[in-house]
Design a protein around this motif. Structure first.
Motif, short mmCIF file in Angstrom:
data_model
loop_
_atom_site.label_atom_id
_atom_site.label_comp_id
_atom_site.label_asym_id
_atom_site.label_seq_id
_atom_site.Cartn_x
_atom_site.Cartn_y
_atom_site.Cartn_z
N ARG A 174 9.20 51.96 16.07
CA ARG A 174 8.59 51.32 14.90
C ARG A 174 9.04 52.06 13.65
O ARG A 174 8.88 53.28 13.56
CB ARG A 174 7.06 51.36 15.00
CG ARG A 174 6.51 50.55 16.17
CD ARG A 174 4.99 50.55 16.20
NE ARG A 174 4.46 51.89 16.45
CZ ARG A 174 3.16 52.19 16.47
NH1 ARG A 174 2.26 51.25 16.22
NH2 ARG A 174 2.76 53.41 16.73
N ARG A 188 11.16 49.91 21.34
CA ARG A 188 9.86 50.56 21.18
C ARG A 188 9.81 51.50 19.99
O ARG A 188 8.91 52.32 19.89
CB ARG A 188 9.49 51.28 22.46
CG ARG A 188 10.45 52.38 22.87
CD ARG A 188 10.23 52.79 24.31
NE ARG A 188 8.84 52.94 24.66
CZ ARG A 188 8.39 53.08 25.91
NH1 ARG A 188 9.24 53.05 26.92
NH2 ARG A 188 7.10 53.23 26.16
N THR A 204 7.36 56.35 16.08
CA THR A 204 7.12 55.75 14.77
C THR A 204 7.88 56.57 13.74
O THR A 204 7.68 57.79 13.67
CB THR A 204 5.63 55.72 14.42
OG1 THR A 204 4.93 54.92 15.38
CG2 THR A 204 5.41 55.14 13.03
N GLU A 236 5.17 47.90 9.39
CA GLU A 236 6.17 48.43 10.32
C GLU A 236 7.02 47.31 10.88
O GLU A 236 6.58 46.16 10.98
CB GLU A 236 5.48 49.17 11.48
CG GLU A 236 4.62 50.34 11.03
CD GLU A 236 3.75 50.88 12.16
OE1 GLU A 236 3.58 50.16 13.17
OE2 GLU A 236 3.24 52.01 12.04
N ARG A 237 8.24 47.67 11.26
CA ARG A 237 9.13 46.73 11.92
C ARG A 237 9.55 47.37 13.25
O ARG A 237 10.17 48.44 13.26
CB ARG A 237 10.35 46.44 11.07
CG ARG A 237 11.17 45.23 11.54
CD ARG A 237 12.48 45.11 10.79
NE ARG A 237 12.29 45.21 9.35
CZ ARG A 237 13.30 45.48 8.50
NH1 ARG A 237 14.51 45.69 8.96
NH2 ARG A 237 13.06 45.56 7.22
N THR A 238 9.19 46.73 14.34
CA THR A 238 9.47 47.28 15.67
C THR A 238 10.72 46.65 16.25
O THR A 238 10.94 45.44 16.13
CB THR A 238 8.27 47.02 16.61
OG1 THR A 238 7.10 47.61 16.05
CG2 THR A 238 8.53 47.64 17.98
N GLN A 272 18.78 48.42 12.84
CA GLN A 272 18.03 47.68 13.85
C GLN A 272 18.98 46.78 14.63
O GLN A 272 19.66 45.92 14.07
CB GLN A 272 16.92 46.84 13.23
CG GLN A 272 16.03 46.17 14.27
CD GLN A 272 14.82 45.49 13.65
OE1 GLN A 272 14.73 45.35 12.45
NE2 GLN A 272 13.89 45.06 14.49
#
Length: 333
Positions: A310, A308, A231, A284-286, A302
């Motif tokens: 975040r 995996r 994270t 959050e953006r995973t 991204q």
């Protein structure tokens, strides 16, 4: 930039009387004592804090040490951060004396930064040691463990199932652990890190996306690409200024405030808050996030497909302030 240079602030004074720490403000008035920490939950999560011990790191360490659902089993200090072990062990001794908390094991990092890393400016490193805003109690500096940081992290991952690492500085030691002891690294349940940037970055003209990442960008990229869930709390979502839930707190409320090198935002405390609240205070953006190693070091992108990692895109600052206030509770002086 991560810390901005200001004039030297007034030195904070502190006394120890009747077994209590009494921090003073600029007018010599007692600002309050830190109350007893909340009781630990039976299912408190084991955590190693990986920190370069800048002022906002010290606030985050205090928060995690006192939080009821966090069991801090050790601190590691990378050699690539703002404050190394030589000065850091003295800061930790003063911090834990001021907050009246038992000490925890500390292991010092020895791994050098990668070739693309950018050292923190020397004036920042010196300023936060001379004048962090911490009461100078003259506590005896701690002694580090004989094990280096990587060996200590590996041992803790074996001893504490479900171990998490909250990383508040360059990820040099975590990346070294992943490369040198991959089986032990895979035992770590998760990494929560304050690093990286989305968008323009902190100082793109100098190739700095974010300073923790830029200090060792190859290490940051390696941790993102590794097998352990990560994270990331980048610099963008954290608001400028001292959080309301920290400002009124005794001892830690002055960390990075009106000092030689002030903390324009409390990224590390926000990172600790996101971890301790299990992400309930964050959007959050995973996905398959990567970070630039050259160019704008630490700038996040991204990619297509699943992943995996975040990345925090927004924070519930009111909920974080409530959590800070509860954990930093005060009693009358």
């Amino acid at each position: 930039m991560r810390r901005r240079l200001l004039a030297v602030g007034l030195t904070l004074l502190a006394t120890v009387a009747s077994g209590c720490t009494a921090p003073y403000d600029d007018d010599g008035e007692v600002t309050g004592l830190m109350g007893a920490a909340p009781a630990k939950a039976d299912d408190a999560v084991p955590v190693v804090i990986d920190s370069d011990l800048a002022p906002d790191d010290l606030a985050a360490i205090t928060y995690l040490v006192r939080h009821p659902r966090v069991d801090v089993v050790g601190i590691t200090v990378p050699a690539t951060g703002m404050v190394g072990c030589t000065d850091g062990l003295r800061l930790l001794a003063d911090l834990f004396a001021a907050i009246e908390s038992p000490s925890v094991p500390v292991a010092c990092g020895t791994t050098e930064r990668g070739k693309d890393g950018v050292p923190f400016p020397e004036e920042w490193c010196t300023g936060v040691v001379i004048d962090p805003g911490l009461p100078a109690l003259g506590a005896v500096p701690w002694q580090p463990l004989r094990e280096d940081a990587g060996a200590f992290l590996a041992q803790q991952a074996r001893v504490h199932p479900g171990l998490h690492v909250v990383a508040l500085g360059p990820l040099t030691e975590l990346a070294a652990l992943a490369a040198d002891r991959p089986a032990d690294y895979r035992r770590i349940a998760g990494v929560t890190t304050m690093a990286g940037a989305v968008g323009d970055g902190q100082d793109p003209g100098r190739g700095i996306g974010e300073w923790n990442a830029a200090a060792d960008p190859a290490a940051f990229a390696a941790v993102l690409a590794g097998p352990v869930p990560v994270t990331v709390v980048p610099d963008g979502p954290v608001p400028q200024g001292v959080p309301d839930g920290l400002a009124a707190a005794p001892v830690v409320g002055r960390l990075g405030v009106d000092t030689m090198i002030t903390s324009p935002a409390y990224w590390d405390l926000a990172t600790a808050g996101v971890f301790a609240t299990a992400g309930a205070t964050a959007d959050e953006r995973t996905g398959a996030w990567t970070a630039e190693v050259t160019g704008t070091r630490g700038l996040l992108h991204q990619g297509a497909g699943s992943g995996r990692v975040r990345v925090v895109t927004g924070l519930d600052t009111h909920a974080l302030d409530a959590s800070y206030a509860a954990v930093f509770g005060t009693v009358d002086g």
